[in-house]
Design a protein around this motif. Structure first.
Motif, PDB file in Angstrom:
ATOM      1  N   GLY A  80       0.824  -1.204   0.000  1.00 35.21           N
ATOM      2  CA  GLY A  80       0.000   0.000   0.000  1.00 35.21           C
ATOM      3  C   GLY A  80       0.855   1.250   0.000  1.00 35.21           C
ATOM      4  O   GLY A  80       2.075   1.188   0.137  1.00 35.21           O
ATOM      5  N   SER A  81       0.223   2.398  -0.164  1.00 32.73           N
ATOM      6  CA  SER A  81       0.943   3.661  -0.174  1.00 32.73           C
ATOM      7  C   SER A  81       0.254   4.642   0.762  1.00 32.73           C
ATOM      8  O   SER A  81      -0.894   5.021   0.544  1.00 32.73           O
ATOM      9  CB  SER A  81       0.995   4.249  -1.585  1.00 32.73           C
ATOM     10  OG  SER A  81       1.626   5.503  -1.556  1.00 32.73           O
ATOM     11  N   ALA A  82       0.971   5.050   1.813  1.00 35.03           N
ATOM     12  CA  ALA A  82       0.441   6.038   2.747  1.00 35.03           C
ATOM     13  C   ALA A  82       0.900   7.439   2.369  1.00 35.03           C
ATOM     14  O   ALA A  82       0.336   8.420   2.814  1.00 35.03           O
ATOM     15  CB  ALA A  82       0.884   5.704   4.171  1.00 35.03           C
ATOM     16  N   THR A 107      -2.636  14.421   4.810  1.00 32.16           N
ATOM     17  CA  THR A 107      -2.020  15.707   4.497  1.00 32.16           C
ATOM     18  C   THR A 107      -2.977  16.805   4.956  1.00 32.16           C
ATOM     19  O   THR A 107      -4.197  16.619   4.966  1.00 32.16           O
ATOM     20  CB  THR A 107      -1.746  15.865   2.990  1.00 32.16           C
ATOM     21  OG1 THR A 107      -2.964  15.679   2.271  1.00 32.16           O
ATOM     22  CG2 THR A 107      -0.720  14.853   2.522  1.00 32.16           C
ATOM     23  N   ARG A 108      -2.381  17.929   5.357  1.00 29.23           N
ATOM     24  CA  ARG A 108      -3.203  19.058   5.799  1.00 29.23           C
ATOM     25  C   ARG A 108      -2.661  20.325   5.185  1.00 29.23           C
ATOM     26  O   ARG A 108      -1.449  20.469   5.015  1.00 29.23           O
ATOM     27  CB  ARG A 108      -3.181  19.159   7.326  1.00 29.23           C
ATOM     28  CG  ARG A 108      -3.879  17.997   7.970  1.00 29.23           C
ATOM     29  CD  ARG A 108      -4.070  18.087   9.439  1.00 29.23           C
ATOM     30  NE  ARG A 108      -3.613  19.300  10.089  1.00 29.23           N
ATOM     31  CZ  ARG A 108      -3.474  19.402  11.406  1.00 29.23           C
ATOM     32  NH1 ARG A 108      -3.751  18.391  12.173  1.00 29.23           N
ATOM     33  NH2 ARG A 108      -3.058  20.538  11.933  1.00 29.23           N
ATOM     34  N   ALA A 115       3.243  15.721   7.101  1.00 28.53           N
ATOM     35  CA  ALA A 115       1.857  15.277   7.223  1.00 28.53           C
ATOM     36  C   ALA A 115       1.624  14.786   8.641  1.00 28.53           C
ATOM     37  O   ALA A 115       2.553  14.703   9.452  1.00 28.53           O
ATOM     38  CB  ALA A 115       1.568  14.169   6.214  1.00 28.53           C
ATOM     39  N   VAL A 116       0.388  14.422   8.918  1.00 33.30           N
ATOM     40  CA  VAL A 116      -0.003  13.894  10.219  1.00 33.30           C
ATOM     41  C   VAL A 116      -0.210  12.392  10.091  1.00 33.30           C
ATOM     42  O   VAL A 116      -0.819  11.923   9.127  1.00 33.30           O
ATOM     43  CB  VAL A 116      -1.311  14.563  10.704  1.00 33.30           C
ATOM     44  CG1 VAL A 116      -1.822  13.923  11.977  1.00 33.30           C
ATOM     45  CG2 VAL A 116      -1.108  16.044  10.893  1.00 33.30           C
ATOM     46  N   GLY A 138       1.359  10.439  15.157  1.00 30.63           N
ATOM     47  CA  GLY A 138       2.534  11.301  15.079  1.00 30.63           C
ATOM     48  C   GLY A 138       2.550  12.212  13.896  1.00 30.63           C
ATOM     49  O   GLY A 138       1.505  12.577  13.356  1.00 30.63           O
ATOM     50  N   LEU A 139       3.757  12.533  13.475  1.00 37.04           N
ATOM     51  CA  LEU A 139       3.973  13.473  12.382  1.00 37.04           C
ATOM     52  C   LEU A 139       5.035  12.949  11.436  1.00 37.04           C
ATOM     53  O   LEU A 139       5.930  12.213  11.840  1.00 37.04           O
ATOM     54  CB  LEU A 139       4.453  14.812  12.925  1.00 37.04           C
ATOM     55  CG  LEU A 139       3.469  15.578  13.776  1.00 37.04           C
ATOM     56  CD1 LEU A 139       4.174  16.716  14.494  1.00 37.04           C
ATOM     57  CD2 LEU A 139       2.347  16.114  12.906  1.00 37.04           C
TER      58      LEU A 139
END
Length: 145
Positions: A80-82, A107-108, A115-116, A138-139
């Motif tokens: 998968g891809s986060a 993403t924000r 990202a978070v 986390g971050l």
């Protein structure tokens, strides 16, 4: 927000890992941002957040403090891809430790170069020991490009 949590990760706590009650894991000492690529800074998801892991997208390692020793575990498999160079599920391994990291990354607009990690789990399997599954959040911080 990312600056605050990264500042907490880089604050000046004790240089030796501090055990987390009831776990074979300890809080990591301060960790730096990578000089290239991205790193995920993973904290325990409960009260009293402790920096429990740092995953680097390149070279593909997971840093943990097990039984009071800080060590890097090499990436073995990912699916998968986060995003930001991380997979949804990644397995890291050494001779007697297998760590599996599952991440949900968001993403924000208010974060740049990162990202978070909304939620995740860190599973640690060790020969001759009980399996540990720990919720993490986390971050992700990335080197300036």
């Amino acid at each position: 927000m990312i600056a605050l949590l990264l500042a907490l990760a880089a604050a000046d706590p004790p240089r030796t890992p501090v055990p987390i009650a009831g776990l074979p894991l300890a809080a990591l000492p301060p960790q730096s941002l990578p000089t290239q690529g991205c790193a995920a800074y993973l904290f325990t998801a409960g009260p009293g957040r402790a920096l429990v892991g740092m995953a680097s997208a390149a070279p593909g390692t997971l840093r943990l403090a097990l039984d009071g020793r800080v060590a890097d575990y090499a990436r073995q498999n990912q699916t998968g891809s986060a995003g930001f160079g991380f997979a949804t599920t990644t397995t890291y391994q050494s001779a007697d430790v297998t760590a599996t990291l599952d991440l949900a990354v968001q993403t924000r607009r208010d974060l740049s170069q990162g990202a978070v990690v909304d939620s995740g789990t860190l599973r640690i399997d060790r020969t001759g020991h009980d399996t540990v599954i720990l919720p993490v959040a986390g971050l992700i911080g990335c080197a300036a490009t």
